[in-house]
Design a protein around this motif. Structure first.
Motif, mmCIF file in Angstrom:
data_model
loop_
_atom_site.group_PDB
_atom_site.id
_atom_site.type_symbol
_atom_site.label_atom_id
_atom_site.label_comp_id
_atom_site.label_asym_id
_atom_site.label_seq_id
_atom_site.Cartn_x
_atom_site.Cartn_y
_atom_site.Cartn_z
ATOM 1 N N HIS A 278 0.775 -1.236 0.000
ATOM 2 C CA HIS A 278 0.000 0.000 0.000
ATOM 3 C C HIS A 278 0.810 1.292 0.000
ATOM 4 O O HIS A 278 0.223 2.367 -0.097
ATOM 5 N N MET A 279 2.128 1.207 0.102
ATOM 6 C CA MET A 279 2.910 2.439 0.201
ATOM 7 C C MET A 279 4.372 2.181 -0.155
ATOM 8 O O MET A 279 4.837 1.036 -0.105
ATOM 9 N N PRO A 280 5.114 3.222 -0.518
ATOM 10 C CA PRO A 280 6.546 3.047 -0.791
ATOM 11 C C PRO A 280 7.295 2.653 0.478
ATOM 12 O O PRO A 280 6.946 3.086 1.575
ATOM 13 N N LEU A 281 8.322 1.831 0.309
ATOM 14 C CA LEU A 281 9.125 1.381 1.440
ATOM 15 C C LEU A 281 10.603 1.640 1.164
ATOM 16 O O LEU A 281 11.055 1.545 0.019
ATOM 17 N N ASP A 282 11.340 1.950 2.219
ATOM 18 C CA ASP A 282 12.786 2.162 2.088
ATOM 19 C C ASP A 282 13.433 1.835 3.430
ATOM 20 O O ASP A 282 13.779 2.717 4.211
ATOM 21 N N VAL A 283 13.591 0.546 3.698
ATOM 22 C CA VAL A 283 14.045 0.131 5.026
ATOM 23 C C VAL A 283 15.497 0.514 5.286
ATOM 24 O O VAL A 283 15.883 0.772 6.430
ATOM 25 N N MET B 159 -0.476 -9.044 -0.512
ATOM 26 C CA MET B 159 -0.099 -8.185 -1.635
ATOM 27 C C MET B 159 -0.355 -8.892 -2.972
ATOM 28 O O MET B 159 0.458 -8.854 -3.886
ATOM 29 N N TYR B 160 -1.527 -9.569 -3.038
ATOM 30 C CA TYR B 160 -2.063 -10.116 -4.284
ATOM 31 C C TYR B 160 -1.290 -11.326 -4.799
ATOM 32 O O TYR B 160 -1.416 -11.709 -5.959
ATOM 33 N N ALA B 161 -0.506 -11.958 -3.932
ATOM 34 C CA ALA B 161 0.285 -13.132 -4.292
ATOM 35 C C ALA B 161 -0.156 -14.314 -3.434
ATOM 36 O O ALA B 161 -1.005 -14.175 -2.550
ATOM 37 N N PRO B 162 0.418 -15.500 -3.652
ATOM 38 C CA PRO B 162 0.034 -16.668 -2.837
ATOM 39 C C PRO B 162 0.576 -16.588 -1.415
ATOM 40 O O PRO B 162 1.235 -15.621 -1.025
ATOM 41 N N GLY B 163 0.325 -17.649 -0.662
ATOM 42 C CA GLY B 163 0.745 -17.712 0.734
ATOM 43 C C GLY B 163 2.220 -18.013 0.889
ATOM 44 O O GLY B 163 2.639 -19.167 0.980
ATOM 45 N N VAL B 164 3.028 -16.986 0.899
ATOM 46 C CA VAL B 164 4.465 -17.084 1.139
ATOM 47 C C VAL B 164 4.870 -15.791 1.823
ATOM 48 O O VAL B 164 4.159 -14.784 1.729
ATOM 49 N N ALA B 165 5.986 -15.806 2.546
ATOM 50 C CA ALA B 165 6.393 -14.605 3.273
ATOM 51 C C ALA B 165 7.911 -14.516 3.292
ATOM 52 O O ALA B 165 8.610 -15.385 2.751
ATOM 53 N N PHE B 166 8.425 -13.463 3.934
ATOM 54 C CA PHE B 166 9.874 -13.314 4.023
ATOM 55 C C PHE B 166 10.246 -12.512 5.261
ATOM 56 O O PHE B 166 9.443 -11.742 5.798
ATOM 57 N N ILE C 95 -0.517 4.057 -5.990
ATOM 58 C CA ILE C 95 -1.414 3.163 -5.253
ATOM 59 C C ILE C 95 -1.853 3.816 -3.952
ATOM 60 O O ILE C 95 -3.039 3.797 -3.600
ATOM 61 N N ARG C 96 -0.907 4.398 -3.245
ATOM 62 C CA ARG C 96 -1.251 5.066 -1.982
ATOM 63 C C ARG C 96 -2.242 6.203 -2.212
ATOM 64 O O ARG C 96 -3.225 6.337 -1.478
ATOM 65 N N LYS C 97 -2.002 6.999 -3.240
ATOM 66 C CA LYS C 97 -2.899 8.125 -3.532
ATOM 67 C C LYS C 97 -4.309 7.625 -3.865
ATOM 68 O O LYS C 97 -5.306 8.150 -3.356
ATOM 69 N N HIS C 98 -4.391 6.598 -4.703
ATOM 70 C CA HIS C 98 -5.685 6.029 -5.095
ATOM 71 C C HIS C 98 -6.445 5.512 -3.874
ATOM 72 O O HIS C 98 -7.635 5.819 -3.686
ATOM 73 N N GLU C 99 -5.776 4.742 -3.044
ATOM 74 C CA GLU C 99 -6.442 4.145 -1.884
ATOM 75 C C GLU C 99 -6.815 5.193 -0.846
ATOM 76 O O GLU C 99 -7.863 5.086 -0.198
#
Length: 477
Positions: A208-213, A228-235, A301-305
């Protein structure tokens, strides 16, 4: 960049399916306004095709074969790791991406990595249970406060960083209950000032927003594909030095260099912590989803939402019987250089500061239990939202101002949940209704929800409902 949001919406076949909706009298088939994206997002058709393509063209185990299928699978799996690193703005020199089953699994990995480090874990009262319970197993955990409106209390965080020897600050980038954005830049600076690492549960922020860790000095970051519209996996994004010195999280196939009867030599990360066959197709499609979102543009995306969110909150506020949580959001720090927030042109509606929110709102309807309201919205309004405590009991206790007497009564009921809860008992269990926006939502979805909320607020629903152990279902005549 001119984005055709209607064209994006057409990529989601789930939104075209017709279901029974009874709110206009007789049954008629109607598409559902899906507003439960904070729980899971549907997958667009082109990603579903990508998923099937993997199995049809080259699927095989990774890192283990010399044939074409394994070679291609390995290349694409490792490419997905690089895409994830780039998507969150990670530091490739010092950190690594470890694939996991879901965000809960990724956060359990983080808890495992720091369990032998000296010091305690500080977690906020805002946390999803997945960013609190894993640390309790092998660590001393203290909570830092949220204020009366549900925002992080940054002063209390610093107070406890001074008081305790802290090894890790664990906090949500975005609340899954209220959508409030935490000032992770400020918290990272505070954590590092007192010698602690910081972990961000990024499950709600990722799509939903830009990231810069790297920019904000984030040490650990967890996220999942199914949000985020993908299957069940994570990181889990984590420091390579910590990964390589920790015991293998999931020892087994693929995690070792060699094994002898009296000696085991483990690989370095990422293999060290990815024992067994991973979710290969899930990881590859996660990478494809990230490329797709990046092409659309996270700022867009952030602006739209957020435009939709302003409209949603504005319409909810017009209904006198609706109470929104929190009633005010006003972070202590508004320095753009110290915040993850990508500011939009949005201002303030009433007391909700949209610059510090994502498109998620929790609310209740006066004198209507959330478990009944969510059923009516489904069956008579065609709106799919969430209800309950959203796996954040400590936060809900604060938001709903529950006292000790309330809590003792609720504890007794929930302790026997597996044996069954009566309807009278269910009405005592607190919670909220939660609507959460995604890339495909539009004003028609919001209008459908608002019509349903008004119908319930005015007690004008038409059907009868039966209660069955915690949930209401339509009575079939």
């Amino acid at each position: 960049m001119n984005i055709n949001w209607n064209s994006i919406r057409k990529e989601f076949p789930l939104l075209k399916e017709k279901y029974p909706v009874f709110g206009r009298g007789d049954f008629h088939g109607e598409s559902i306004a899906y507003l439960d994206n904070a729980a899971s997002t549907p997958m667009p058709l082109f990603l579903q095709k990508k998923f099937c393509e993997i199995f049809n063209k080259y699927y095989s185990n990774v890192h283990r074969g010399a044939h074409y299928f394994s070679i291609i699978s390995t290349v694409k799996y490792e490419e997905a790791r690089k895409i994830a690193m780039d998507f969150i703005g990670g530091d490739k020199k010092t950190h690594e991406i470890i694939f996991a089953y879901n965000t809960t699994d990724a956060l359990n990995l983080a808890a495992h990595l720091i369990k032998n480090k000296k010091g305690i874990v500080l977690a906020s009262e805002m946390e999803h249970h997945s960013n609190y319970l894993p640390y309790l197993r092998d660590n001393v955990v203290e909570l830092f406060c949220v204020d009366e409106f549900g925002n992080i209390d940054y002063a209390d965080l610093e107070k406890k960083l001074k008081k305790y020897d802290v090894k890790l600050v664990a906090v949500s980038g975005v609340s899954n209950v209220t959508g409030i954005l935490s000032d992770i830049g400020l918290m990272a600076k505070l954590a590092h000032k007192y010698g602690a690492k910081i972990l961000i549960d990024g499950a709600q922020a990722l799509a939903h927003m830009p990231l810069d860790v790297k920019k904000y000095g984030i040490d650990f970051f967890a996220g999942a594909g199914h949000k985020m519209y993908a299957p069940g996996v994570a990181f889990l994004y984590a420091p390579r030095a910590i990964l390589d010195e920790a015991e293998s999280y999931r020892p087994g196939g693929g995690t070792i260099n060699y094994v002898l009867p009296d000696e085991v030599n483990y690989s370095l990360s990422p293999e060290r912590h990815e024992g067994g066959t991973p979710n290969i197709a899930g990881a590859i499609v996660l990478g494809e989803a990230m490329k797709w979102l990046k092409k659309i543009g996270m700022k867009n995306i952030r602006k739209h939402e957020m435009e939709l969110f302003e409209y949603l909150v504005g319409e909810l506020k017009k209904i006198p019987q609706v109470k929104i949580y929190p009633i005010r959001s006003n972070p202590a720090v508004r320095d753009a250089d110290m915040s993850l927030v990508n500011r939009t042109s949005n201002g303030v509606y009433g007391d909700l500061n949209f610059e510090w929110h994502l498109g998620l709102v929790s609310f209740n309807i006066e004198n209507i239990h959330h478990s009944l309201a969510v059923a009516i919205l489904n069956y008579e309004a065609g709106a799919a939202i969430r209800n309950g405590c959203h796996c954040a009991h400590i936060y809900l206790k604060q938001l709903l101002k529950l006292n000790k007497k309330d809590i003792e009564k609720i504890k007794k009921i929930l302790a026997k949940k597996q044996k069954g809860i009566t309807e009278t008992e269910n009405l005592i269990i607190p919670g909220t209704l939660r609507a959460s926006l995604g890339i495909f939502n539009n004003k028609k979805d919001v209008d459908k929800l608002i019509r349903g909320v008004k119908m319930i607020a005015e007690k004008k629903w038409k059907r009868d409902y039966i209660y069955e152990n915690g949930a209401y279902k339509l009575r079939i005549k």
